[in-house]
Design a protein around this motif. Structure first.
Motif, PDB file in Angstrom:
ATOM      1  N   THR B   2       0.823  -1.208   0.000  1.00 47.94           N
ATOM      2  CA  THR B   2       0.000   0.000   0.000  1.00 47.94           C
ATOM      3  C   THR B   2       0.859   1.261   0.000  1.00 47.94           C
ATOM      4  N   LYS B   3       1.918   1.245   0.789  1.00 49.70           N
ATOM      5  CA  LYS B   3       2.826   2.403   0.741  1.00 49.70           C
ATOM      6  C   LYS B   3       4.264   1.903   0.666  1.00 49.70           C
ATOM      7  N   ALA B   4       5.149   2.801   0.266  1.00 49.63           N
ATOM      8  CA  ALA B   4       6.540   2.396   0.081  1.00 49.63           C
ATOM      9  C   ALA B   4       7.114   1.854   1.387  1.00 49.63           C
ATOM     10  N   ALA B   5       7.549   0.589   1.353  1.00 45.73           N
ATOM     11  CA  ALA B   5       8.121  -0.016   2.553  1.00 45.73           C
ATOM     12  C   ALA B   5       9.614   0.287   2.599  1.00 45.73           C
ATOM     13  N   ASP B   6      10.205   0.078   3.755  1.00 43.20           N
ATOM     14  CA  ASP B   6      11.633   0.253   3.922  1.00 43.20           C
ATOM     15  C   ASP B   6      12.352  -0.687   2.943  1.00 43.20           C
ATOM     16  N   PRO B   7      13.195  -0.137   2.053  1.00 43.13           N
ATOM     17  CA  PRO B   7      13.842  -0.997   1.052  1.00 43.13           C
ATOM     18  C   PRO B   7      14.723  -2.085   1.666  1.00 43.13           C
ATOM     19  N   LYS B   8      15.308  -1.809   2.829  1.00 47.40           N
ATOM     20  CA  LYS B   8      16.142  -2.847   3.437  1.00 47.40           C
ATOM     21  C   LYS B   8      15.279  -4.008   3.930  1.00 47.40           C
ATOM     22  N   GLN B 172      15.372 -16.337 -15.232  1.00 42.67           N
ATOM     23  CA  GLN B 172      15.682 -14.965 -15.654  1.00 42.67           C
ATOM     24  C   GLN B 172      15.119 -13.928 -14.688  1.00 42.67           C
ATOM     25  N   GLU B 173      14.100 -14.324 -13.921  1.00 45.13           N
ATOM     26  CA  GLU B 173      13.506 -13.378 -12.966  1.00 45.13           C
ATOM     27  C   GLU B 173      14.502 -12.966 -11.880  1.00 45.13           C
ATOM     28  N   LEU B 174      15.508 -13.828 -11.628  1.00 48.49           N
ATOM     29  CA  LEU B 174      16.516 -13.514 -10.616  1.00 48.49           C
ATOM     30  C   LEU B 174      17.227 -12.196 -10.937  1.00 48.49           C
ATOM     31  N   PHE B 175      17.176 -11.805 -12.220  1.00 48.16           N
ATOM     32  CA  PHE B 175      17.925 -10.611 -12.647  1.00 48.16           C
ATOM     33  C   PHE B 175      17.015  -9.453 -13.039  1.00 48.16           C
ATOM     34  N   ILE B 176      15.726  -9.617 -12.790  1.00 45.91           N
ATOM     35  CA  ILE B 176      14.805  -8.495 -12.998  1.00 45.91           C
ATOM     36  C   ILE B 176      14.935  -7.575 -11.797  1.00 45.91           C
ATOM     37  N   THR B 177      15.039  -6.294 -12.042  1.00 51.27           N
ATOM     38  CA  THR B 177      15.309  -5.398 -10.917  1.00 51.27           C
ATOM     39  C   THR B 177      14.263  -4.302 -10.804  1.00 51.27           C
ATOM     40  N   ASP B 178      14.223  -3.682  -9.645  1.00 48.04           N
ATOM     41  CA  ASP B 178      13.287  -2.573  -9.422  1.00 48.04           C
ATOM     42  C   ASP B 178      13.957  -1.518  -8.541  1.00 48.04           C
ATOM     43  N   GLU B 179      13.160  -0.574  -8.046  1.00 48.04           N
ATOM     44  CA  GLU B 179      13.747   0.532  -7.281  1.00 48.04           C
ATOM     45  C   GLU B 179      14.344   0.083  -5.946  1.00 48.04           C
ATOM     46  N   VAL B 180      13.838  -1.038  -5.400  1.00 50.58           N
ATOM     47  CA  VAL B 180      14.429  -1.557  -4.154  1.00 50.58           C
ATOM     48  C   VAL B 180      15.867  -1.996  -4.417  1.00 50.58           C
ATOM     49  N   ASP B 181      16.072  -2.733  -5.507  1.00 52.09           N
ATOM     50  CA  ASP B 181      17.431  -3.169  -5.860  1.00 52.09           C
ATOM     51  C   ASP B 181      18.331  -1.965  -6.108  1.00 52.09           C
ATOM     52  N   ASP B 182      17.785  -0.986  -6.848  1.00 52.00           N
ATOM     53  CA  ASP B 182      18.592   0.198  -7.173  1.00 52.00           C
ATOM     54  C   ASP B 182      19.031   0.929  -5.908  1.00 52.00           C
ATOM     55  N   ALA B 183      18.071   1.149  -5.005  1.00 56.91           N
ATOM     56  CA  ALA B 183      18.372   1.909  -3.790  1.00 56.91           C
ATOM     57  C   ALA B 183      19.354   1.158  -2.895  1.00 56.91           C
ATOM     58  N   MET B 184      19.122  -0.133  -2.741  1.00 55.48           N
ATOM     59  CA  MET B 184      19.988  -0.913  -1.844  1.00 55.48           C
ATOM     60  C   MET B 184      21.380  -1.126  -2.437  1.00 55.48           C
ATOM     61  N   ALA B 185      21.459  -1.270  -3.756  1.00 53.63           N
ATOM     62  CA  ALA B 185      22.769  -1.423  -4.398  1.00 53.63           C
ATOM     63  C   ALA B 185      23.537  -0.101  -4.307  1.00 53.63           C
ATOM     64  N   GLU B 186      22.808   0.974  -4.510  1.00 51.63           N
ATOM     65  CA  GLU B 186      23.412   2.311  -4.399  1.00 51.63           C
ATOM     66  C   GLU B 186      24.039   2.519  -3.015  1.00 51.63           C
ATOM     67  N   ALA B 187      23.332   2.025  -1.995  1.00 47.73           N
ATOM     68  CA  ALA B 187      23.818   2.184  -0.617  1.00 47.73           C
ATOM     69  C   ALA B 187      24.863   1.125  -0.251  1.00 47.73           C
ATOM     70  N   GLY B 188      25.163   0.223  -1.186  1.00 45.97           N
ATOM     71  CA  GLY B 188      26.175  -0.794  -0.915  1.00 45.97           C
ATOM     72  C   GLY B 188      25.682  -1.915  -0.008  1.00 45.97           C
TER      73      GLY B 188
END
Lengths: 153, 255
Positions: B2-8, B172-188
């Motif tokens: 329903t709302k953006a959850a904590d990406p971690k 192949q779904e293992l490599f589909i990404t979204d904003e959670v992956d982007d944010a968490m990868a960005e933060a290392g």
């Protein structure tokens, strides 16, 4: 308030058998990483062998029971994941006791050095998995006995 | 969602739900495998996966901060709250299909965990260090079995090829990404899944070639992904009815 020395606590822990392989103790296995006191609370740091090992909670209970029997009242068990447990931490005495019990001790080469029954080096792997997460199944081609090998991780 | 959850929290659920659902699937073989050694191997693999689940979901509950334990997360969420990929919830099929799925996942799991040991989140790095060791010997076994059965008899080869045809698109779904992956990868915190794809592809294709199997040309065909819970197959609900019935019928029961 005075409390038993950490050496004394280590001695007590040294007499607790591993629940799955009672031939060796918890300290032989190398999973007790630290013993210390914080005030009158005895802190024992334990690392799991395998993350899914069902013996882990039993091990914690046995530590607590043993220390209580020695009169300790405040005990805290800490779980430490890193550095991850390695069979390098197994004591020499533990390795000897394993072999005498019929389980080939872990070897850096990745397989048993010899059959724990007859000593032959002609051994082959049956399966990487055995009766517990920490063991693999091997077979001796001379005495033809199957045996457990304590995996090297 | 329903709302953006904590990406971690989301990222930890993905890790824990993949191992939970696969662990449960693999445990279904207990007592049914073709030979005793395989039965024991599958049960041990399931046990490792469930152990890893416990570590991931325990931390997920702490990050969420609502007092939910690993058990609460495993047994009291409904299908749309699960964040596993569809690959792991598919029915086992025959033994070959189970082993093929295991292999495709094991290689990903090992690569992912190895990268996670460098996480900027120390707790995640510690869990990964422990789990990576287990994933390494999981790969060793599933790889050997895929090669043995693929390059085996006519029947085992056919079954492994069938399994690969079914499972390859799901992998192949293992490599589909979204904003959670982007944010968490960005933060290392986690490696970006796309950064693992080349290594996975190279390793898996080499082994499949050795197994004399032909990699199908196919892509992940579903419109949504299990990673954000917008898409699950009908199979997940059936797993949950089995896995959760005791906690649902007798809340709070403990071992």
């Amino acid at each position: 308030m005075s409390h038993p020395s950490t050496d004394q606590v280590w001695d007590w822990l040294d007499s607790i058998p591993d629940p799955e392989i009672p031939a060796i103790t918890l300290t032989d296995l190398g999973i007790i990483r630290d013993v210390g006191w914080e005030g009158d609370t005895c802190i024992v740091t334990v690392t799991p062998t395998y993350s899914g090992c069902p013996a882990t909670s039993l091990i914690n209970m046995e530590i607590e029971t043993a220390l209580r029997e020695h009169g300790l009242e405040r005990i805290e068990l800490k779980r430490q994941l890193s550095p991850a447990w390695t069979t390098d931490w197994m004591s020499q005495r533990g390795r000897e006791k394993l072999e005498a019990y019929g389980i080939a001790p872990p070897q850096p080469a990745g397989g048993p050095e010899k059959c724990p029954q007859c000593g032959s080096a002609r051994v082959e792997k049956l399966s990487q998995f055995g009766s517990t997460p920490c063991k693999a199944q091997w077979r001796c081609n001379d005495c033809l006995e199957p045996f457990d090998y304590f995996k090297c991780i | 969602m329903t709302k953006a959850a904590d990406p971690k929290f989301e990222a930890l659920l993905r890790l824990g739900d993949n191992t939970l659902i696969l662990g449960h699937r693999v445990s279904e073989w207990c007592g049914h495998a073709p030979v005793l050694e395989e039965d024991i191997a599958l049960a041990n693999t399931a046990l490792d996966l469930l152990g890893q689940t416990n570590l991931w979901l325990e931390y997920a509950g702490e990050v969420e901060g609502k007092g939910r334990s690993a058990d609460d997360l495993a047994f009291l969420r409904d299908a749309w709250d699960f964040r596993n990929v569809l690959l792991v919830e598919l029915p086992n099929g025959d033994f070959g299909q189970t082993i093929m799925r295991q292999y495709l996942f094991d290689v990903f799991n090992r690569l992912n965990l190895t990268a996670l040991t460098q996480s900027t989140d120390q707790r995640i790095a510690d869990i990964a260090e422990k789990a990576a060791k287990e994933a390494s010997y999981h790969v060793e076994r599933s790889e050997g079995t895929v090669i043995g059965l693929g390059d085996g008899t006519e029947e085992s080869h056919r079954r492994m090829q069938d399994a690969l045809n079914i499972l390859w698109p799901y992998a192949q779904e293992l490599f589909i990404t979204d904003e959670v992956d982007d944010a968490m990868a960005e933060a290392g915190v986690i490696p970006h899944p796309k950064s693992l794809q080349d290594a996975w592809d190279t390793e898996v294709r080499a082994v499949l070639a050795e197994a004399t199997l032909e990699v199908p040309v196919a892509h992940f065909g579903h419109r949504g992904s299990g990673k954000d819970g917008k898409m699950h197959t009908e199979h997940l609900g059936h797993i949950l009815t089995q896995m959760q019935w005791l906690q649902r019928a007798y809340p709070g029961q403990a071992w």
